[in-house]
Design an enzyme around this catalytic site. Structure first.
Site, PDB file in Angstrom:
ATOM      1  N   GLY A   1       1.008  -1.270   0.056  1.00 49.88           N
ATOM      2  CA  GLY A   1      -0.166   0.118   0.046  1.00 49.88           C
ATOM      3  C   GLY A   1       0.863   1.178  -0.035  1.00 49.88           C
ATOM      4  O   GLY A   1       0.689   2.257  -0.749  1.00 49.88           O
TER       5      GLY A   1
ATOM      6  N   LEU B   1       4.479  -9.518 -16.917  1.00 51.01           N
ATOM      7  CA  LEU B   1       5.041 -10.738 -17.220  1.00 51.01           C
ATOM      8  C   LEU B   1       6.398 -10.923 -17.014  1.00 51.01           C
ATOM      9  O   LEU B   1       7.237 -11.794 -17.745  1.00 51.01           O
ATOM     10  CB  LEU B   1       4.618 -10.998 -18.612  1.00 51.01           C
ATOM     11  CG  LEU B   1       3.012 -11.141 -19.061  1.00 51.01           C
ATOM     12  CD1 LEU B   1       2.766 -10.952 -20.423  1.00 51.01           C
ATOM     13  CD2 LEU B   1       2.325 -12.415 -18.429  1.00 51.01           C
TER      14      LEU B   1
ATOM     15  N   HIS C   1      10.094 -10.592 -17.394  1.00 55.12           N
ATOM     16  CA  HIS C   1      11.165 -10.401 -18.473  1.00 55.12           C
ATOM     17  C   HIS C   1      10.200 -10.392 -19.810  1.00 55.12           C
ATOM     18  O   HIS C   1      10.789  -9.714 -20.856  1.00 55.12           O
ATOM     19  CB  HIS C   1      12.211 -11.377 -18.521  1.00 55.12           C
ATOM     20  CG  HIS C   1      13.139 -11.583 -17.653  1.00 55.12           C
ATOM     21  ND1 HIS C   1      13.904 -10.377 -17.135  1.00 55.12           N
ATOM     22  CD2 HIS C   1      13.242 -12.449 -16.702  1.00 55.12           C
ATOM     23  CE1 HIS C   1      14.720 -10.751 -16.181  1.00 55.12           C
ATOM     24  NE2 HIS C   1      14.322 -11.960 -15.802  1.00 55.12           N
TER      25      HIS C   1
ATOM     26  N   THR D   1      12.207  -5.719  -5.172  1.00 55.40           N
ATOM     27  CA  THR D   1      11.183  -5.251  -4.138  1.00 55.40           C
ATOM     28  C   THR D   1      10.785  -3.867  -4.565  1.00 55.40           C
ATOM     29  O   THR D   1      11.313  -2.814  -5.101  1.00 55.40           O
ATOM     30  CB  THR D   1      11.803  -5.022  -2.834  1.00 55.40           C
ATOM     31  OG1 THR D   1      12.479  -6.119  -2.395  1.00 55.40           O
ATOM     32  CG2 THR D   1      10.668  -4.697  -1.743  1.00 55.40           C
TER      33      THR D   1
ATOM     34  N   ASP E   1       4.949  -2.372  -7.719  1.00 54.09           N
ATOM     35  CA  ASP E   1       4.101  -1.438  -6.852  1.00 54.09           C
ATOM     36  C   ASP E   1       4.475  -0.064  -7.596  1.00 54.09           C
ATOM     37  O   ASP E   1       3.549   0.836  -7.842  1.00 54.09           O
ATOM     38  CB  ASP E   1       4.491  -1.214  -5.466  1.00 54.09           C
ATOM     39  CG  ASP E   1       4.218  -2.333  -4.513  1.00 54.09           C
ATOM     40  OD1 ASP E   1       3.179  -3.008  -4.867  1.00 54.09           O
ATOM     41  OD2 ASP E   1       4.935  -2.660  -3.756  1.00 54.09           O
TER      42      ASP E   1
ATOM     43  N   THR F   1      13.436   1.103 -10.580  1.00 55.09           N
ATOM     44  CA  THR F   1      13.430   0.752  -9.109  1.00 55.09           C
ATOM     45  C   THR F   1      14.179  -0.402  -8.912  1.00 55.09           C
ATOM     46  O   THR F   1      14.797  -0.476  -7.678  1.00 55.09           O
ATOM     47  CB  THR F   1      12.057   0.702  -8.918  1.00 55.09           C
ATOM     48  OG1 THR F   1      11.040   1.928  -8.962  1.00 55.09           O
ATOM     49  CG2 THR F   1      11.530  -0.173  -7.754  1.00 55.09           C
TER      50      THR F   1
END
Length: 295
Positions: free
Chosen positions: A40, A212, A214, A239, A243, A273
């Site tokens: 969240g 999906l 790669h 990680t 999100d 990220t």
């Protein structure tokens, strides 16, 4: 139009390992980091860093006050974050040398949401407002039902998959954002190519984004199918990648951008990220995403 994310806030304990620990094995870790996260909170951070005005609703324990400071830093409205007695949710995350992770999740304060709190929060929102949900808090079926009656646009990332989701009326969801594992669990379909079609058979009025790995991602609704490739980078930690994708995609949809553009910028943001450790802190701001050249 307002955007509410009713979701988890977790303290992430991240351990760098050579490989994922096996049953009966004791494994030394080379490093331990503590980050603010939770699906969240990560998605709220991504929405805010992408430029959306997002309100976060959820609960923290005595050990979660840093979330309020982070909300101020990232530009997340924290009006509906409540402090309760006990511990915040937390995770234990292993990250191996390939950047892949596995996660143990403790619900803590995320699992003590009450119907009174839900009603209080949702009373401040109305028809046409967006509601972002994941499955790391309790009362998900109740939240969906109340929001649907209000005419809110419900966006669901059905993770983690468990029996809680089976009691939700998923026909009330407007947007599904999920990965191939979650798609297979919902549909029972193991052929990746058939999962989007099967999801649409189950929820014909929904808009679906299936990531999906790669193989990139694909958007489907009853009118169109739009694929999106990935941007190849050196992966450090996956990680919050999903999100980040969710937050950036929804931010673009809310601002009126095309599906194709939303998929593209979400893919770029996720690529950045995964080159960094941690959850919410690893998510890039919009100007970095727009100015990064992957070629």
């Amino acid at each position: 139009m307002k955007v509410l994310n009713f979701g988890s806030l977790n303290v992430d304990y991240v351990y760098t390992v050579d490989h994922m620990v096996q049953g009966g094995e004791t494994l030394n870790t080379s490093k331990m980091d503590i980050f603010l996260g939770g699906k969240g909170f990560n998605q709220s951070a991504a929405l805010a860093k992408a430029g959306a005005a997002v309100y976060h609703a959820g609960q923290i324990g005595d050990d979660g006050l840093n979330f309020l400071e982070a909300c101020q830093e990232y530009g997340i409205h924290s009006d509906y974050i409540r402090k309760c007695i006990g511990k915040s949710g937390h995770t234990i995350i292993q990250v191996d040398k390939k950047g892949q992770n596995c996660i143990l999740l403790y619900g803590g304060s995320n699992r003590t949401i009450t119907e009174e709190f839900v009603n209080e929060v949702l009373s401040n929102f109305e028809e046409g407002d967006f509601l972002i949900l994941q499955n790391e808090i309790n009362l998900l079926p109740y939240i969906i039902d109340v929001a649907y009656k209000k005419g809110m646009v419900i966006v669901l990332n059905p993770s983690p998959m468990d029996d809680n989701l089976l009691s939700c009326d998923l026909s009330k969801v407007s947007y599904f954002l999920l990965n191939e594992i979650e798609g297979a669990q919902i549909t029972g379909e193991t052929d990746l190519a058939k999962i989007p079609e099967k999801l649409l058979d189950l929820y014909p009025d929904a808009k679906i984004v299936l990531t999906l790995g790669h193989n990139g991602s694909v958007y489907v609704d009853k009118c169109q199918t739009i694929p999106q490739g990935i941007y190849k980078v050196e992966t450090v930690d996956t990680t919050a990648a999903g999100d980040t994708f969710t937050g950036y995609f929804i931010s673009e949809i809310i601002s009126g951008k095309s599906i194709s553009y939303a998929l593209e910028i979400a893919a770029k943001a996720s690529a950045i990220t995964v080159t960094r450790k941690g959850a919410a802190p690893s998510i890039p701001y919009r100007n970095e995403v727009e100015n990064t050249n992957f070629f």
